[in-house]
Enzyme design. Structure first.
Site, PDB file in Angstrom:
ATOM      1  N   LYS A 132      39.866  50.702  33.824  1.00 19.35           N
ATOM      2  CA  LYS A 132      41.149  51.746  34.203  1.00 19.35           C
ATOM      3  C   LYS A 132      41.815  50.998  32.234  1.00 19.35           C
ATOM      4  O   LYS A 132      42.060  50.575  32.074  1.00 19.35           O
ATOM      5  CB  LYS A 132      42.126  51.497  34.688  1.00 19.35           C
ATOM      6  CG  LYS A 132      41.525  51.307  36.405  1.00 19.35           C
ATOM      7  CD  LYS A 132      42.501  50.867  37.406  1.00 19.35           C
ATOM      8  CE  LYS A 132      42.349  51.375  38.176  1.00 19.35           C
ATOM      9  NZ  LYS A 132      43.127  50.566  39.722  1.00 19.35           N
ATOM     10  N   LYS A 217      48.494  54.706  35.362  1.00 22.08           N
ATOM     11  CA  LYS A 217      49.399  54.642  35.861  1.00 22.08           C
ATOM     12  C   LYS A 217      49.863  53.003  35.078  1.00 22.08           C
ATOM     13  O   LYS A 217      51.118  53.156  35.838  1.00 22.08           O
ATOM     14  CB  LYS A 217      48.913  54.416  37.958  1.00 22.08           C
ATOM     15  CG  LYS A 217      47.223  53.507  37.573  1.00 22.08           C
ATOM     16  CD  LYS A 217      47.428  52.034  37.899  1.00 22.08           C
ATOM     17  CE  LYS A 217      45.662  50.705  37.462  1.00 22.08           C
ATOM     18  NZ  LYS A 217      46.090  50.195  38.001  1.00 22.08           N
ATOM     19  N   LYS A 310      43.595  40.013  31.912  1.00 22.76           N
ATOM     20  CA  LYS A 310      44.245  41.020  30.970  1.00 22.76           C
ATOM     21  C   LYS A 310      44.538  41.646  31.433  1.00 22.76           C
ATOM     22  O   LYS A 310      44.807  42.592  32.438  1.00 22.76           O
ATOM     23  CB  LYS A 310      42.714  41.505  29.958  1.00 22.76           C
ATOM     24  CG  LYS A 310      41.986  40.204  29.454  1.00 22.76           C
ATOM     25  CD  LYS A 310      42.322  39.529  28.376  1.00 22.76           C
ATOM     26  CE  LYS A 310      41.559  38.762  27.618  1.00 22.76           C
ATOM     27  NZ  LYS A 310      42.447  38.061  27.090  1.00 22.76           N
TER      28      LYS A 310
HETATM   29  N1  LIG Z   1      41.609  42.701  39.008  1.00 20.30           N
HETATM   30  C1  LIG Z   1      41.997  44.058  40.013  1.00 20.30           C
HETATM   31  O1  LIG Z   1      43.157  43.885  40.537  1.00 20.30           O
HETATM   32  C2  LIG Z   1      41.581  45.485  39.107  1.00 20.30           C
HETATM   33  C3  LIG Z   1      41.616  46.260  40.462  1.00 20.30           C
HETATM   34  C4  LIG Z   1      41.542  47.369  39.673  1.00 20.30           C
HETATM   35  C5  LIG Z   1      41.178  47.994  38.324  1.00 20.30           C
HETATM   36  N2  LIG Z   1      41.275  46.735  37.834  1.00 20.30           N
HETATM   37  C6  LIG Z   1      40.136  47.271  36.260  1.00 20.30           C
HETATM   38  O2  LIG Z   1      39.022  46.348  36.109  1.00 20.30           O
HETATM   39  C7  LIG Z   1      39.007  45.919  34.599  1.00 20.30           C
HETATM   40  C8  LIG Z   1      38.723  44.442  34.613  1.00 20.30           C
HETATM   41  O3  LIG Z   1      39.475  43.736  34.873  1.00 20.30           O
HETATM   42  P1  LIG Z   1      39.662  42.629  36.019  1.00 20.30           P
HETATM   43  O4  LIG Z   1      40.550  42.772  36.872  1.00 20.30           O
HETATM   44  O5  LIG Z   1      37.875  42.031  36.089  1.00 20.30           O
HETATM   45  O6  LIG Z   1      39.331  41.209  34.866  1.00 20.30           O
HETATM   46  P2  LIG Z   1      40.778  39.922  34.244  1.00 20.30           P
HETATM   47  O7  LIG Z   1      41.764  40.493  33.786  1.00 20.30           O
HETATM   48  O8  LIG Z   1      40.489  39.152  35.907  1.00 20.30           O
HETATM   49  O9  LIG Z   1      39.545  38.807  33.207  1.00 20.30           O
HETATM   50  C9  LIG Z   1      39.231  39.070  31.703  1.00 20.30           C
HETATM   51  C10 LIG Z   1      37.863  39.647  31.659  1.00 20.30           C
HETATM   52  O10 LIG Z   1      37.812  39.038  30.813  1.00 20.30           O
HETATM   53  C11 LIG Z   1      36.369  39.143  30.679  1.00 20.30           C
HETATM   54  N3  LIG Z   1      36.637  38.927  28.518  1.00 20.30           N
HETATM   55  C12 LIG Z   1      36.791  37.686  27.497  1.00 20.30           C
HETATM   56  N4  LIG Z   1      37.409  37.926  26.622  1.00 20.30           N
HETATM   57  C13 LIG Z   1      35.690  38.551  26.275  1.00 20.30           C
HETATM   58  C14 LIG Z   1      35.243  39.752  25.654  1.00 20.30           C
HETATM   59  N5  LIG Z   1      35.391  39.364  24.100  1.00 20.30           N
HETATM   60  N6  LIG Z   1      34.132  40.435  26.467  1.00 20.30           N
HETATM   61  C15 LIG Z   1      33.938  40.318  27.032  1.00 20.30           C
HETATM   62  N7  LIG Z   1      34.995  40.276  27.920  1.00 20.30           N
HETATM   63  C16 LIG Z   1      35.656  39.511  27.777  1.00 20.30           C
HETATM   64  C17 LIG Z   1      36.888  37.833  30.594  1.00 20.30           C
HETATM   65  O11 LIG Z   1      36.049  36.819  30.732  1.00 20.30           O
HETATM   66  C18 LIG Z   1      37.061  38.065  32.216  1.00 20.30           C
HETATM   67  O12 LIG Z   1      36.312  38.033  32.609  1.00 20.30           O
HETATM   68  C19 LIG Z   1      40.189  46.391  33.815  1.00 20.30           C
HETATM   69  O13 LIG Z   1      40.082  47.969  33.744  1.00 20.30           O
HETATM   70  C20 LIG Z   1      41.253  46.383  34.982  1.00 20.30           C
HETATM   71  O14 LIG Z   1      42.192  47.541  34.766  1.00 20.30           O
HETATM   72  C21 LIG Z   1      41.399  45.488  37.923  1.00 20.30           C
HETATM   73  O1  LIG Z   2      47.107  44.129  38.279  1.00 16.15           O
HETATM   74  P1  LIG Z   2      47.047  45.703  38.075  1.00 16.15           P
HETATM   75  O2  LIG Z   2      48.687  45.555  36.896  1.00 16.15           O
HETATM   76  O3  LIG Z   2      46.160  45.593  36.693  1.00 16.15           O
HETATM   77  O4  LIG Z   2      47.279  46.235  38.413  1.00 16.15           O
HETATM   78  C1  LIG Z   2      45.897  46.191  39.572  1.00 16.15           C
HETATM   79  C2  LIG Z   2      44.842  47.908  39.639  1.00 16.15           C
HETATM   80  O5  LIG Z   2      44.704  48.893  38.732  1.00 16.15           O
HETATM   81  C3  LIG Z   2      45.448  48.040  40.993  1.00 16.15           C
HETATM   82  O6  LIG Z   2      44.505  49.359  41.734  1.00 16.15           O
END
Ligand SMILES: NC(=O)c1ccc[n+]([C@@H]2O[C@H](COP(=O)([O-])OP(=O)(O)OC[C@H]3O[C@@H](n4cnc5c(N)ncnc54)[C@H](O)[C@@H]3O)[C@@H](O)[C@H]2O)c1
Ligand SMILES: O=P(O)(O)OC[C@H](O)CO
Length: 361
Positions: A132, A217, A310
């Protein structure tokens, strides 16, 4: 094509944070059941050393748990953590032989990941982005699916939705939306890869609409966190969500006139907005920012509260602000504008309710 030659689809997940790990778990449960897919799912880990002195990737493979980003949840024995994204020395590395690539890093890292993969991905690979966010350069904004497609020359779908990762890890029911461009077969294949009884996936032919919803969002969630931190109550929060949805729609259509109104009623639209504004990390850290009167920077709060995970909303607010400024649209998007000005300390948090809503076209 691959099925007719009896070759199975092999999946690599690029990213292993909170959502990346849950995505690997979902996928791995399906690749074991469905003969179209190779059972093993390789998950690229941006490796790090844990306080124990061990590598995260080693511990994931020993315990089958991502102890840092998704503690307490088994990923499935067929998930193999791989710290090697792009080795050219001939050994196994994360994307080798994979023909379905799932991109799920925080959006600020995807450009670098793609650059490392240039020349290592065959043309018939299919990609999907669960990321996202957007990228803004002087030439203008690009969605992450376009960054992936342009670097690697592959078709890229997106999957977004009301998907708070830890709830899906606990196998609580949720929905998600796949956005695809023209390749209906690919969209169906991605839907088969992700769908489970507790994860219901719908596909719509509107990549930009789905992706812009998932991206914007996160900005509105920052505003929701501000009103929570100021203890303003549910009516104010509902007003912020409504104004935010309106600005999301107007901004999407100005960038991509093809975006469909119906997309806002899918999981990627209003449902994700609600989930994030009530249960997401962006909301949570923004609430802390407001409680601290804007005196502690987001970066500091993010590190303290999220422990390596992050935020996307603060950076996306800055990117959106850049687009508004460049196009002279600042006055048309008072909520988006104010969110960024508060995040950067240029306005007090209380300014969040002082935006006068213009008539958005
Ligand atoms: N967590 C949720 O609930 C959720 C749900 C839907 C979508 N998303 C989206 O998924 C995407 C990934 O989020 P997440 O929750 O899996 O990650 P996260 O925020 O939990 O974790 C951060 C990640 O970044 C990695 N990282 C740190 N430095 C880095 C670098 N230099 N190069 C590459 N990776 C590096 C870390 O190893 C870790 O895997 C985001 O765009 C987020 O918006 C998250
Ligand atoms: O925890 P957030 O705020 O990064 O949101 C998580 C997901 O994007 C929800 O769908």
């Amino acid at each position: 094509m691959r099925n007719s030659s009896k070759e199975k689809y092999k999946v690599a997940v690029l990213g292993s944070g909170n959502w990346g790990s849950v995505a690997a778990k979902l996928i791995a449960s399906n690749t074991l059941r469905n003969n179209d897919f190779h059972g093993e799912v390789r998950m690229w880990v941006h490796d790090e050393i844990l306080p124990s002195g061990e590598k995260l990737s080693t511990v994931i493979n020993q315990t089958n748990v991502n102890v840092k980003y998704l503690p307490g949840v088994k990923l499935g024995k067929n998930v193999v953590a791989d710290p090697d994204l792009d080795s050219s020395v001939g050994k196994i590395f994360a994307v080798r032989d994979a023909n379905m690539l799932v991109f799920v890093t925080p959006h600020q890292f995807v450009d670098d990941v793609c650059k490392r993969l240039v020349g290592k991905i065959p043309g018939d690979v299919e990609a999907i982005s669960l990321i996202k966010g957007m990228e803004v350069k002087v030439e203008g904004p690009r969605m992450i699916s376009s960054v992936i497609s342009e670097h690697l020359g592959v078709d890229c779908c997106v999957l977004m939705g009301a998907n708070i990762a830890h709830e899906i890890a606990e196998e609580k029911f949720s929905e998600a939306t796949i956005g695809y461009r023209v390749n209906t077969e690919a969209a169906k294949r991605w839907a088969r890869l992700f769908s489970t009884p507790y994860f219901a996936v719908t596909a719509v032919q509107d990549v930009e609409g789905v992706e812009v919803c998932g991206t914007l969002k996160n900005v509105v969630a920052i505003a929701a966190g501000f009103v929570d931190g100021l203890n303003m109550g549910m009516n104010t929060k509902a007003a912020i969500i409504r104004i935010g949805l309106n600005e999301m729609r107007a901004f999407s259509k100005r960038l991509f006139p093809s975006v469909k109104d119906d997309t806002f009623f899918e999981s990627c639209g209003v449902a994700d907005l609600i989930a994030t504004c009530f249960g997401g990390r962006n909301r949570k850290v923004a609430e802390a920012f407001a409680i601290n009167g804007g005196q502690r920077a987001f970066k500091e709060l993010e590190e303290e509260m999220l422990k390596g995970q992050k935020l996307q909303g603060v950076l996306t607010a800055e990117e959106v602000y850049g687009v508004l400024q460049k196009n002279k649209w600042l006055d048309l998007f008072p909520l988006f504008r104010t969110i960024h000005e508060i995040c950067t300390g240029n306005r007090p948090v209380s300014a969040i309710i002082s935006c006068n809503e213009p008539q958005l076209a």
